[in-house]
Design an enzyme around this catalytic site. Structure first.
Site, mmCIF file in Angstrom:
data_model
loop_
_atom_site.group_PDB
_atom_site.id
_atom_site.type_symbol
_atom_site.label_atom_id
_atom_site.label_comp_id
_atom_site.label_asym_id
_atom_site.label_seq_id
_atom_site.Cartn_x
_atom_site.Cartn_y
_atom_site.Cartn_z
ATOM 1 N N LYS A 1 11.957 14.922 -10.473
ATOM 2 C CA LYS A 1 12.390 13.861 -11.398
ATOM 3 C C LYS A 1 13.870 13.582 -11.214
ATOM 4 C CE LYS A 1 13.861 15.121 -15.565
ATOM 5 N NZ LYS A 1 15.141 14.857 -16.263
ATOM 6 N N ARG B 1 19.783 8.799 -20.110
ATOM 7 C CA ARG B 1 21.206 8.769 -19.782
ATOM 8 C C ARG B 1 21.460 8.706 -18.277
ATOM 9 N NH1 ARG B 1 24.081 11.352 -22.296
ATOM 10 N NH2 ARG B 1 25.691 11.723 -20.758
ATOM 11 N N ASP C 1 18.595 24.205 -16.424
ATOM 12 C CA ASP C 1 17.303 23.563 -16.737
ATOM 13 C C ASP C 1 16.155 24.556 -16.751
ATOM 14 O OD1 ASP C 1 17.979 20.426 -15.002
ATOM 15 O OD2 ASP C 1 18.715 21.279 -16.872
HETATM 16 C C1 EPZ Z 1 22.086 16.681 -14.413
HETATM 17 O O1 EPZ Z 1 22.647 16.106 -15.571
HETATM 18 C C2 EPZ Z 1 20.593 16.825 -14.705
HETATM 19 N N1 EPZ Z 1 20.011 15.512 -14.984
HETATM 20 C C3 EPZ Z 1 20.395 17.745 -15.907
HETATM 21 O O2 EPZ Z 1 18.986 17.924 -16.080
HETATM 22 C C4 EPZ Z 1 21.037 19.095 -15.610
HETATM 23 O O3 EPZ Z 1 20.901 19.948 -16.732
HETATM 24 C C5 EPZ Z 1 22.525 18.902 -15.267
HETATM 25 O O4 EPZ Z 1 22.645 17.985 -14.166
HETATM 26 C C6 EPZ Z 1 23.214 20.200 -14.892
HETATM 27 O O5 EPZ Z 1 22.579 20.758 -13.778
HETATM 28 C C7 EPZ Z 1 19.799 14.639 -13.977
HETATM 29 O O6 EPZ Z 1 20.119 14.890 -12.829
HETATM 30 C C8 EPZ Z 1 19.151 13.331 -14.343
HETATM 31 P P1 EPZ Z 1 26.436 17.310 -15.459
HETATM 32 P P2 EPZ Z 1 24.196 15.603 -15.533
HETATM 33 O O7 EPZ Z 1 27.211 16.059 -15.317
HETATM 34 O O8 EPZ Z 1 24.571 15.246 -14.157
HETATM 35 C C9 EPZ Z 1 29.872 17.846 -18.635
HETATM 36 C C10 EPZ Z 1 16.958 18.009 -17.249
HETATM 37 O O9 EPZ Z 1 16.564 18.814 -18.106
HETATM 38 N N2 EPZ Z 1 30.370 16.538 -18.167
HETATM 39 O O10 EPZ Z 1 26.322 18.219 -14.260
HETATM 40 O O11 EPZ Z 1 24.374 14.616 -16.605
HETATM 41 C C11 EPZ Z 1 28.527 17.742 -19.353
HETATM 42 O O12 EPZ Z 1 28.737 17.435 -20.701
HETATM 43 C C12 EPZ Z 1 18.372 17.484 -17.308
HETATM 44 O O13 EPZ Z 1 16.257 17.596 -16.281
HETATM 45 C C13 EPZ Z 1 31.600 16.073 -18.637
HETATM 46 O O14 EPZ Z 1 32.269 16.732 -19.459
HETATM 47 O O15 EPZ Z 1 24.955 16.940 -15.932
HETATM 48 C C14 EPZ Z 1 27.945 19.127 -19.157
HETATM 49 O O16 EPZ Z 1 28.470 19.993 -20.157
HETATM 50 C C15 EPZ Z 1 19.114 17.937 -18.555
HETATM 51 N N3 EPZ Z 1 32.061 14.879 -18.195
HETATM 52 C C16 EPZ Z 1 28.478 19.555 -17.786
HETATM 53 O O17 EPZ Z 1 29.579 18.684 -17.510
HETATM 54 C C17 EPZ Z 1 31.360 14.120 -17.288
HETATM 55 O O18 EPZ Z 1 31.851 13.039 -16.895
HETATM 56 C C18 EPZ Z 1 27.482 19.402 -16.650
HETATM 57 O O19 EPZ Z 1 26.965 18.099 -16.741
HETATM 58 C C19 EPZ Z 1 30.127 14.613 -16.812
HETATM 59 C C20 EPZ Z 1 29.649 15.815 -17.261
#
Ligand code: EPZ
Length: 418
Positions: A22, A93, A305
């Site tokens: 996904k 998102r 995840d």
């Molecule tokens: C991806 O989300 C995945 N989703 C998530 O899977 C997964 O948990 C996550 O990566 C971490 O591995 C998809 O790929 C669609 P991040 P993403 O940006 O990219 C902070 C699932 O269950 N952050 O790596 O949005 C954020 O708040 C989903 O399938 C900022 O502060 O995650 C988080 O605490 C859930 N500023 C951390 O970084 C930003 O600009 C990691 O988030 C971006 C992120």
């Protein structure tokens, strides 16, 4: 709203084929905006989030479809509308990832801020920081990001934190920028590697794959694509735990074991009999399970995840375990529901302490987010008696017909449509 009725205590047995990833598909569908040629993706999972992404492409004026065989097709063409609307972006998102490709391809884009979600605030500041480094003018108005750049230019991007979708968003934009871009502290998850592989096939010039430092030499246009999506490593890990938590014998095929080595190693540490043979991973849950320490971290560490699903398994292990969530600030909402099933868990800040119990017992519980729902299904499969799991629309966002897969392994699970 649909719910699952689950009668636990049955050791699952048999072989099941993993579906496509996904999270990989969501980035690849966004990448399809970078070319005016046709894009075909196969092995695409039938999950709500992918259907939402298709609707967003349609809102941009494109002809996109996902058929019943799991084939996504984007007809050749150019977006006629450059706005991704709030009512769609707020439900999924990852659609924020259309920002970079739209901006790079069409010179401007208006994408709703995704807002927070159940597991955390999830800001997008790093996405915007990266696009600004490529020369984009970015404004926030009425809950939307308005970005504009006649032509993006290569630049230096250094992420302050590890962000998967942030890396993907900026990487896609950099492919069509004028000049060379260097992205430091890039995420190295398998979904990022698959995107790099696909962009390269489309004609992008990217070096540093597999490392946290990517170098992109911008090109003027990208070509079409026909790509089979890799297996969903989180679905694989979830199905393996289903076999382990029910003391069964389950084999998952079509996997990429190297994408979830931290999970298979941790399962072995917990006493699960696990063997790997090519693209097949088999678990046998006959040995007693023992408590372990789990701490989530970016790839190749233990994936956030899989945190909720692992916690369900540890509820049934002998001794005590700890689970520390370092990525998201509110990803323990499955704890209170697991306790309704008889689990013994206490949360201290970012760490949950789990004391194994003899067995769980069925009860009415409620899903709160995608992976919490999976955790509750797993716990219910091992619990004595019946569990009524409500709000399974959460699980439908990210798992392709999970109840059919589990039923094929002998689980007593059925979907009830209210
Ligand atoms: C991806 O989300 C995945 N989703 C998530 O899977 C997964 O948990 C996550 O990566 C971490 O591995 C998809 O790929 C669609 P991040 P993403 O940006 O990219 C902070 C699932 O269950 N952050 O790596 O949005 C954020 O708040 C989903 O399938 C900022 O502060 O995650 C988080 O605490 C859930 N500023 C951390 O970084 C930003 O600009 C990691 O988030 C971006 C992120």
């Amino acid at each position: 709203m649909d719910r699952f009725l689950i009668n636990g205590g049955v050791p699952l047995e048999g072989t099941v084929q993993a579906s496509g990833s996904k999270n990989s598909v969501l980035a690849l569908v966004a990448a399809s905006l970078l070319t005016e040629e046709e894009v075909v993706l196969t092995n695409v999972p039938q999950v709500q989030d992918v259907h939402t992404m298709v609707r967003i492409l349609e809102a941009l004026g494109l002809q996109a479809s996902l058929d019943s065989t799991g084939t996504f097709t984007l007809a050749a063409g150019t977006p006629t509308n450059l706005e991704a609307p709030y009512d769609l972006v707020r439900t999924m998102r990852a659609s924020f990832m259309v920002l970079g490709p739209l901006l790079a391809r069409c010179g401007r884009a208006r994408v709703s801020l995704p807002g927070g979600c159940a597991i955390g605030a999830r800001p997008v500041d790093q996405h915007l920081k990266g696009l600004k480094a490529l020369g984009a003018k970015v404004e926030l108005t009425e809950g939307y990001v308005e970005a504009q750049a006649d032509r993006l230019r290569g630049g230096q991007v250094v992420f302050d934190i590890n962000t998967v979708n942030g890396t993907q968003n900026v990487l896609m934009a950099a492919c069509l920028a004028d000049g060379t871009t260097r992205i430091e502290n890039a995420a190295i998850e398998p979904e990022v590697q698959e995107l790099i592989e696909v962009l390269t096939v489309m004609g992008a010039k990217i070096s540093g794959a597999g490392t946290d430092c990517l170098e992109v030499e911008g090109v003027s246009e990208l070509g079409g694509l026909n790509h089979r999506v890799a297996a969903d490593r989180i679905e694989v890990g979830t199905l393996l735990i289903a076999g382990a938590i029910t003391r069964g014998d389950v084999e998952v095929t079509g996997t990429s074991p190297q994408h979830l080595a931290s999970v298979t190693e941790k399962l072995r540490d917990a006493g699960v009999g696990l063997s790997i043979d090519g693209d097949r991973i088999r678990v046998r849950g006959s040995n007693p399970l023992t408590g372990v320490r789990v701490k989530t971290s970016p790839f190749p560490g233990f994936p956030t995840d899989m945190q909720a699903q692992m916690m369900a398994l540890l509820c049934c292990a002998e001794g005590s375990s700890t689970v520390t969530e370092t990525i998201f600030e509110n990803r323990f909402m499955h704890v209170s529901e697991l306790k309704r099933l008889g689990a013994d868990i206490t949360v201290e800040g970012r760490t949950a302490v789990i004391r194994g119990v003899e067995s769980l017992s069925g009860a009415p519980v409620m899903a709160t987010d995608l992976r919490a729902s999976a955790s509750l299904v797993l716990a219910a499969l091992s619990a004595r008696g019946e569990t009524n799991l409500m709000r399974v629309y959460h699980i439908d966002r990210g798992y392709d017909r999970i109840e059919e897969k589990l039923r094929s392994l002998g689980a007593r699970i059925k979907r009830v449509k209210d």
